[in-house]
Design a protein around this motif. Structure first.
Motif, PDB file in Angstrom:
ATOM      1  N   ILE A 333       0.862  -1.077   0.010  1.00 62.41           N
ATOM      2  CA  ILE A 333       0.083  -0.123   0.059  1.00 62.41           C
ATOM      3  C   ILE A 333       0.985   1.145  -0.177  1.00 62.41           C
ATOM      4  O   ILE A 333       0.615   2.064  -0.757  1.00 62.41           O
ATOM      5  N   HIS A 339      -5.315  -2.492  -5.185  1.00 62.25           N
ATOM      6  CA  HIS A 339      -5.904  -3.770  -5.544  1.00 62.25           C
ATOM      7  C   HIS A 339      -7.319  -3.844  -5.483  1.00 62.25           C
ATOM      8  O   HIS A 339      -7.993  -3.549  -4.452  1.00 62.25           O
ATOM      9  N   VAL A 340      -7.774  -4.416  -6.688  1.00 58.03           N
ATOM     10  CA  VAL A 340      -9.227  -4.602  -6.685  1.00 58.03           C
ATOM     11  C   VAL A 340      -9.269  -6.040  -6.546  1.00 58.03           C
ATOM     12  O   VAL A 340      -9.340  -6.622  -7.599  1.00 58.03           O
ATOM     13  N   PRO A 341      -9.624  -6.831  -5.664  1.00 54.63           N
ATOM     14  CA  PRO A 341      -9.499  -7.985  -5.489  1.00 54.63           C
ATOM     15  C   PRO A 341     -10.842  -8.584  -6.004  1.00 54.63           C
ATOM     16  O   PRO A 341     -12.109  -8.147  -5.900  1.00 54.63           O
ATOM     17  N   THR A 347     -13.024  -9.425   1.073  1.00 56.67           N
ATOM     18  CA  THR A 347     -11.557  -9.126   1.065  1.00 56.67           C
ATOM     19  C   THR A 347     -11.344  -7.821   0.629  1.00 56.67           C
ATOM     20  O   THR A 347     -10.556  -7.126   1.418  1.00 56.67           O
ATOM     21  N   GLY A 348     -11.880  -7.211  -0.113  1.00 54.50           N
ATOM     22  CA  GLY A 348     -11.792  -5.819  -0.592  1.00 54.50           C
ATOM     23  C   GLY A 348     -12.473  -4.974   0.263  1.00 54.50           C
ATOM     24  O   GLY A 348     -12.198  -3.728   0.409  1.00 54.50           O
ATOM     25  N   LEU A 349     -13.652  -5.416   0.991  1.00 54.98           N
ATOM     26  CA  LEU A 349     -14.305  -4.614   1.973  1.00 54.98           C
ATOM     27  C   LEU A 349     -14.618  -5.580   3.230  1.00 54.98           C
ATOM     28  O   LEU A 349     -14.448  -6.687   3.219  1.00 54.98           O
ATOM     29  N   ASP A 357     -16.615   3.856   6.756  1.00 51.64           N
ATOM     30  CA  ASP A 357     -15.499   3.252   7.220  1.00 51.64           C
ATOM     31  C   ASP A 357     -14.530   2.324   6.205  1.00 51.64           C
ATOM     32  O   ASP A 357     -13.418   2.367   6.179  1.00 51.64           O
ATOM     33  N   ALA A 360     -12.127   4.220   4.474  1.00 51.29           N
ATOM     34  CA  ALA A 360     -10.959   4.835   5.213  1.00 51.29           C
ATOM     35  C   ALA A 360     -10.245   3.557   5.544  1.00 51.29           C
ATOM     36  O   ALA A 360      -9.252   3.640   6.066  1.00 51.29           O
ATOM     37  N   LEU A 361     -10.642   2.433   4.955  1.00 55.49           N
ATOM     38  CA  LEU A 361      -9.868   1.130   5.281  1.00 55.49           C
ATOM     39  C   LEU A 361      -8.401   1.202   4.961  1.00 55.49           C
ATOM     40  O   LEU A 361      -7.523   0.498   5.747  1.00 55.49           O
ATOM     41  N   LYS A 362      -7.953   1.781   3.944  1.00 56.46           N
ATOM     42  CA  LYS A 362      -6.671   1.687   3.821  1.00 56.46           C
ATOM     43  C   LYS A 362      -5.840   3.169   4.061  1.00 56.46           C
ATOM     44  O   LYS A 362      -4.611   3.080   4.382  1.00 56.46           O
ATOM     45  N   TYR A 364      -6.723   4.776   6.887  1.00 51.49           N
ATOM     46  CA  TYR A 364      -7.143   5.264   8.292  1.00 51.49           C
ATOM     47  C   TYR A 364      -5.709   5.480   9.100  1.00 51.49           C
ATOM     48  O   TYR A 364      -5.880   6.231  10.115  1.00 51.49           O
ATOM     49  N   LEU A 414     -15.266   0.196  -3.572  1.00 48.74           N
ATOM     50  CA  LEU A 414     -14.101  -0.092  -3.678  1.00 48.74           C
ATOM     51  C   LEU A 414     -13.185   0.546  -4.610  1.00 48.74           C
ATOM     52  O   LEU A 414     -11.954   1.018  -4.109  1.00 48.74           O
ATOM     53  N   ARG A 417     -12.245   4.088  -3.326  1.00 43.08           N
ATOM     54  CA  ARG A 417     -11.179   3.959  -2.419  1.00 43.08           C
ATOM     55  C   ARG A 417      -9.669   3.772  -2.906  1.00 43.08           C
ATOM     56  O   ARG A 417      -8.754   4.334  -2.676  1.00 43.08           O
ATOM     57  N   GLU A 418      -9.782   2.823  -3.734  1.00 48.56           N
ATOM     58  CA  GLU A 418      -8.474   2.508  -4.495  1.00 48.56           C
ATOM     59  C   GLU A 418      -7.983   3.590  -5.479  1.00 48.56           C
ATOM     60  O   GLU A 418      -6.696   3.934  -5.639  1.00 48.56           O
TER      61      GLU A 418
ATOM     62  N   ALA B 240     -10.387  -9.141   4.967  1.00 46.71           N
ATOM     63  CA  ALA B 240     -10.067  -7.671   4.545  1.00 46.71           C
ATOM     64  C   ALA B 240      -9.109  -7.085   5.517  1.00 46.71           C
ATOM     65  O   ALA B 240      -8.312  -5.997   5.040  1.00 46.71           O
ATOM     66  N   TYR B 243      -5.733  -7.860   3.812  1.00 54.95           N
ATOM     67  CA  TYR B 243      -5.945  -6.822   2.700  1.00 54.95           C
ATOM     68  C   TYR B 243      -5.428  -5.280   2.951  1.00 54.95           C
ATOM     69  O   TYR B 243      -4.699  -4.819   2.041  1.00 54.95           O
TER      70      TYR B 243
END
Lengths: 510, 367
Positions: A333, A339-341, A347-349, A357, A360-362, A364, A414, A417-418, B240, B243
């Motif tokens: 990252i 990455h769009v899995p 996985t992606g979310l 949230d 902001a997953l990547k 935060y 997704l 965010r990416e 996740a 990930y």
């Protein structure tokens, strides 16, 4: 017609929410033949065999076994009618013996089983068909190839006249595969029918008498193997549709700058088997590189290794000459890999978390969202409102859990965010699968727009049309290796279809 | 054959269910308990009234219940902290024992420090010991994927045996040196007894105030911090989390440590109450760690709510002790608490699912 028909399926229709898996499929299997069922993933092979074995019920169409119309409501009904299936994933009890597994589920009314009697019968069957396996051995002691033989014995023991094998060679070594083919031949010679499901062209040519090809849930045709070639089958399998259009790019790729470099990377799958073998390639600035191949040939592992979710066994991955630490998603990252899995929702979310949230997953961890390790709720909400608007996500509000959104909107969250992280590299795995036409269009436009902005895109997809219309360059993966590398402009579908099925790229090119 | 009813997953979980369901569970437990009482020939209304009088009514009784509630508040927090991440830590019992072991050592060793500092030192020692003990479970889970339910449960027995050994079967630091042939635990100095405040005539132990503060602290940690965000993502989807680059292993160890620290603080508080010694047999009889699981479940893992649910359970326990006699079997309160856990867990299903009639659908399928 001299040949006896063992199975006839006509006009089979099976719908699932949002997809028609089988759309008027016809299939005719003769007694004493090895019949291959060929098609890409998602062509409808598995659905069709699940209908034949009573796992699914067809919405429409007729199934006839030896001339009698049948309706199965369970796998047992199908078994009673002489149809047995050897699944790709074995259904064996590891601590039981071979003989015990063979009789498991067989209800002959008696409470006890006569081990010796069963073992003798199993031995007889295994001698007759060359299925060498010790009836008294326990399953956990056996190799994968031997376990498959047990599965076949199980079906034979129950007197199946028609055997369906779902991609049986996927787990076998070449030697084991050859011995399996001999077994299949022996069974056909005795008048049984074998349905051999595969997408490997070479095997289909080697073992079958006839081939039925499915594409997009429909029967493309049935041909005699002796009258066709791998080339002919490949073109039936991938189709000849030429109506796709190449996307016109605003800013063409700049391949003089390499953004992603993958150097002889090897990795294992979840079960520890080698699934990537010394894969090397580069992606240039603004270049879209498509990875074509049948699912399960190492694409998932490739995406995970690059995005740091899976540790590599060997090799090196760099983004703009900065190395990505093996198996460290945080490092990937930080290096600018988006990455769009494939598995977006889990996985992606984080499906149970809110839209804000998840957006902001990547980031935060960044100063933008948190100070002194405390989350700034207002910053999270503001970021979410901006992205929801910019990426046109349809959601009641930013606190709605993403699992309540439609598939297209899930993907938009997704992508929002990416893409908003301004990455250098984007790995997109089946980014349009399962989406409706409008959403597919949006996703593709976003991918192209990202490339126009200079992002190097690795597009992993089973949809060859998608790759042909979006990619600048195409890599073909087969059994964990990159077997072909060609420009997408004017690419030969047939060549790609053949190499995807395991044919040698150099021979094909000639 | 199909059952006439079926469960359907709720798309949205209305907010009011969060308090309505636990309340409903409590009422259901009381009704089930009433049936049991009726069957044994007792008058349920009468019994419940007596429990209420001895557990909650009056300043004196309420003060006693606060004392009983204090360790339960901490073990309830212990369970809530871990369960929120999907870590089933049932080792609150053992972690509480270790906390009381550490706090007792501090209480015996530093017998000349002022009370305020003593409380801080004992609390810190209790949290450290409980936290480290639970940390072992977390480490095993994170490194080897060991099932934390089994390891934490086993370690309860280990801790129990250790405490009993130290006090009754050896001449350890924790045994009263003058007790001779009748071994008893060594008391800590009088000065180390934890303060109690009098509020409206009710004695409020400082440890209960700590429990309330911890409840809010845990709530804040999970709601407002980066760490809490990471815990939430791991609980929702481990994939996740991987990930997003969240360090799952170290988070597991930290959460287990925090969970154990809560129970350990409960153990310290137990040593600091008016009895002032570590009491292996008493602790084992009380089963605070296990009741803490009931507390957390009924509080729906909300750390602040857990402290107040503990008060309910503490009152029940207290009533149970003082009413015990020929017409009030000692197992009665335990039975009630068991029923509350049972209905609370059953009620949890109703938050995620709703009940629908099945009759219509099955006709369509068979047609």
């Amino acid at each position: 017609m001299t040949e006896q028909v063992a199975v006839r399926m006509s006009g089979i229709v099976k719908r699932f929410p949002g997809v028609v898996a089988n759309d008027g499929v016809n299939l005719e299997i003769r007694a004493g033949e090895v019949h291959a069922l060929l098609g890409e993933n998602g062509a409808g092979k598995s659905t069709l065999s699940n209908i034949l074995t009573g796992l699914y019920r067809a919405d429409d169409g007729v199934v006839e076994i030896a001339g009698h119309r049948c309706e199965f409501s369970s796998p047992r009904d199908a078994l009673d009618a002489g149809i047995g299936m050897v699944h790709q994933h074995f259904r064996l009890v590891p601590t039981f013996t071979v003989a015990e597994n063979v009789v498991l589920g067989e209800s002959d009314g008696s409470l006890f089983m006569n081990q010796d009697q069963v073992a003798t019968r199993v031995q007889e069957l295994s001698d007759r068909y060359g299925l060498a396996v010790d009836p008294h051995a326990r399953i956990w002691q056996l190799s994968v190839g031997e376990q498959q033989r047990v599965e076949i014995l199980k079906v034979l023991y129950r007197g199946a006249k028609v055997l369906i094998l779902d991609e049986p060679t996927a787990v076998l070594t070449p030697v084991e595969a050859r011995s399996l083919f001999a077994t299949l031949r022996a069974m056909a010679d005795e008048g049984r029918s074998v349905i051999f499901i595969s997408h490997k062209l070479g095997e289909v040519m080697a073992v079958s008498d006839r081939v039925t090809v499915l594409r997009g849930g429909r029967t493309v045709g049935t041909v005699n193997t002796s009258e066709t070639s791998t080339r002919g089958l490949a073109s039936l399998m991938v189709g000849r549709s030429v109506e796709f259009e190449r996307v016109v790019r605003e800013n063409p790729a700049d391949i003089t700058t390499t953004v992603l470099r993958v150097e002889s990377v090897s990795a294992n799958d979840d079960r520890g088997r080698a699934s990537l073998h010394e894969v090397s390639f580069t992606v240039g600035r603004g270049e879209i590189v498509g990875v074509a191949g049948v699912a399960g040939n190492g694409q998932r592992e490739l995406a995970e290794v690059i995005s740091g979710m899976r540790a590599s066994v060997a090799g090196r991955i760099t983004v703009l000459d900065d190395e990505v630490k093996s198996g460290k998603a945080r490092s990937a990252i930080a290096r600018g890999i988006a990455h769009v899995p494939e598995d977006r929702l889990h996985t992606g979310l984080a499906a149970g978390h809110s839209v804000e949230d998840n957006l902001a997953l990547k980031n935060y961890r960044t100063a933008q969202i948190s100070r002194f390790r405390l989350l700034q709720r207002r910053a999270i909400r503001e970021q979410a409102s901006t992205l929801v608007e910019r990426y046109d996500v349809k959601t009641p509000d930013t606190v709605t859990p993403v699992r309540l959104l439609s598939g297209g909107n899930v993907q938009k969250v997704l992508l929002a965010r990416e893409f908003s992280a301004l990455p250098s590299v984007l790995i997109a795995a089946s980014p349009t699968r399962g989406l409706d036409v409008g959403a597919i269009e949006t996703v593709r436009e976003r991918l192209v727009a990202a490339a126009d902005d200079g992002v190097g895109v690795l597009l992993i997809s089973e949809d060859l049309d998608e790759i042909l219309s979006l990619a600048d360059r195409i890599l073909v993966m087969y059994e964990g290796r990159i077997v072909d590398d060609l420009p997408a402009q004017g690419a030969d579908r047939e060549r790609i279809g053949l190499t995807m099925g395991g044919s040698n790229a150099k021979e094909v090119a000639q | 054959m199909r059952s006439p009813l079926r469960l359907e997953r709720r798309l949205e979980q209305p907010k009011w269910l969060n308090w309505a369901i636990p309340l409903f569970s409590l009422v259901a437990a009381l009704i089930l308990g009433a049936i049991v009482l009726r069957l044994t020939g007792k008058n349920p209304v009468d019994v419940y009234q007596r429990i209420f009088e001895r557990g909650f009514a009056g300043k004196r009784v309420f003060s006693d219940s606060l004392v009983s509630a204090t360790p339960l508040a901490f073990t309830g927090l212990c369970a809530a902290v871990a369960f929120r991440m999907g870590l089933i830590n049932v080792g609150g019992e053992g972690q509480l024992y270790m906390g009381s072991l550490g706090a007792t050592w501090v209480g015996i060793t530093f017998d000349d420090v002022p009370t305020g500092l003593m409380i801080v030192l004992m609390a810190a020692a209790g949290m450290l010991c409980g936290g480290l003990y639970a940390g072992i479970v977390g480490l095993l889970r994170a490194r080897f994927g060991t099932n934390e339910i089994i390891t934490s449960l086993m370690m309860n027995y280990l801790a129990g045996i250790l405490l009993t050994y130290l006090v009754y079967n050896s001449f350890s630091y924790w045994r009263d040196p003058v007790s001779g042939n009748f071994p008893s635990p060594r008391a800590i100095t009088q000065r180390a007894e934890w303060n109690t405040y009098t509020v409206f005539g009710v004695d409020l132990p400082i440890a209960f105030v700590m429990a309330i503060a911890m409840g809010f602290a845990v709530w804040f940690l999970y709601k407002r911090t980066r760490f809490g965000f990471e815990v939430g993502v791991i609980a929702d989807s481990p994939k996740a989390a991987r990930y997003a680059g969240i360090r799952t292993s170290s988070t597991i160890i930290l959460v287990m440590g925090l969970s154990g620290a809560m129970a350990g603080l409960g153990g310290a508080a137990d040593v600091g109450n008016f009895r002032r010694y570590m009491d292996p047999k008493g602790l084992e009889l009380s089963g605070y760690g296990y009741t803490g699981i009931v507390v957390a479940a009924l509080a729906r893992l909300n750390p602040v709510a857990a402290v107040f649910v503990a008060l309910l359970m503490g009152g029940l326990n207290n009533a149970g002790y003082s009413l015990r006699g020929p017409d009030f079997p000692s197992g009665l309160v335990g039975t009630l608490q068991g029923l509350i856990l049972f209905t609370a867990v059953a009620g949890e299903i109703l938050i995620k699912y709703r009940i629908r009639s099945n009759s219509r659908r099955s006709e369509v399928v068979t047609a």
